[in-house]
Design a protein around this motif. Structure first.
Motif, mmCIF file in Angstrom:
data_model
loop_
_atom_site.group_PDB
_atom_site.id
_atom_site.type_symbol
_atom_site.label_atom_id
_atom_site.label_comp_id
_atom_site.label_asym_id
_atom_site.label_seq_id
_atom_site.Cartn_x
_atom_site.Cartn_y
_atom_site.Cartn_z
ATOM 1 N N VAL A 193 73.697 41.989 62.870
ATOM 2 C CA VAL A 193 73.704 42.669 61.570
ATOM 3 C C VAL A 193 73.944 41.624 60.485
ATOM 4 O O VAL A 193 74.961 40.930 60.497
ATOM 5 N N GLU A 194 72.980 41.497 59.555
ATOM 6 C CA GLU A 194 73.097 40.472 58.522
ATOM 7 C C GLU A 194 74.099 40.883 57.447
ATOM 8 O O GLU A 194 74.142 42.036 57.029
ATOM 9 N N ARG A 195 74.900 39.916 57.006
ATOM 10 C CA ARG A 195 75.840 40.118 55.903
ATOM 11 C C ARG A 195 75.703 38.921 54.981
ATOM 12 O O ARG A 195 76.000 37.791 55.361
ATOM 13 N N TRP A 196 75.234 39.165 53.755
ATOM 14 C CA TRP A 196 74.964 38.107 52.789
ATOM 15 C C TRP A 196 76.009 38.135 51.689
ATOM 16 O O TRP A 196 76.374 39.196 51.194
ATOM 17 N N VAL A 197 76.514 36.957 51.307
ATOM 18 C CA VAL A 197 77.461 36.838 50.199
ATOM 19 C C VAL A 197 77.028 35.678 49.305
ATOM 20 O O VAL A 197 76.463 34.694 49.787
ATOM 21 N N GLU A 198 77.296 35.803 48.007
ATOM 22 C CA GLU A 198 77.015 34.709 47.076
ATOM 23 C C GLU A 198 78.280 33.877 46.914
ATOM 24 O O GLU A 198 79.314 34.384 46.479
#
Length: 69
Positions: free
Chosen positions: A41-46
């Protein structure tokens, strides 16, 4: 699956900023949208990469940076 990171334009790049979480000031070197997932499960953060006075870079959430005065 996409790349694990991508560069994001930001108005404060190469300018002096303050990390409001720690109070540390430095130059904003990059803002990167990173995939921090450890599972399928992808989790993207800046993340903001800031170079402090020591020359070492640290990361903080983009929401934690503000222009240094």
């Amino acid at each position: 699956m996409r790349e694990r990171y991508e560069y994001v334009p930001h108005r404060l790049l190469r300018r002096r900023v303050r990390d409001i979480a720690s109070g540390v000031e430095g130059e904003l070197m990059a803002v990167i949208n990173e995939n921090v997932s450890c599972t399928s499960v992808e989790r993207w953060v800046e993340l903001a990469y800031v170079r402090g006075a020591s020359g070492r870079e640290f990361t903080t959430s983009v929401g934690n940076i503000e222009p240094a005065e």
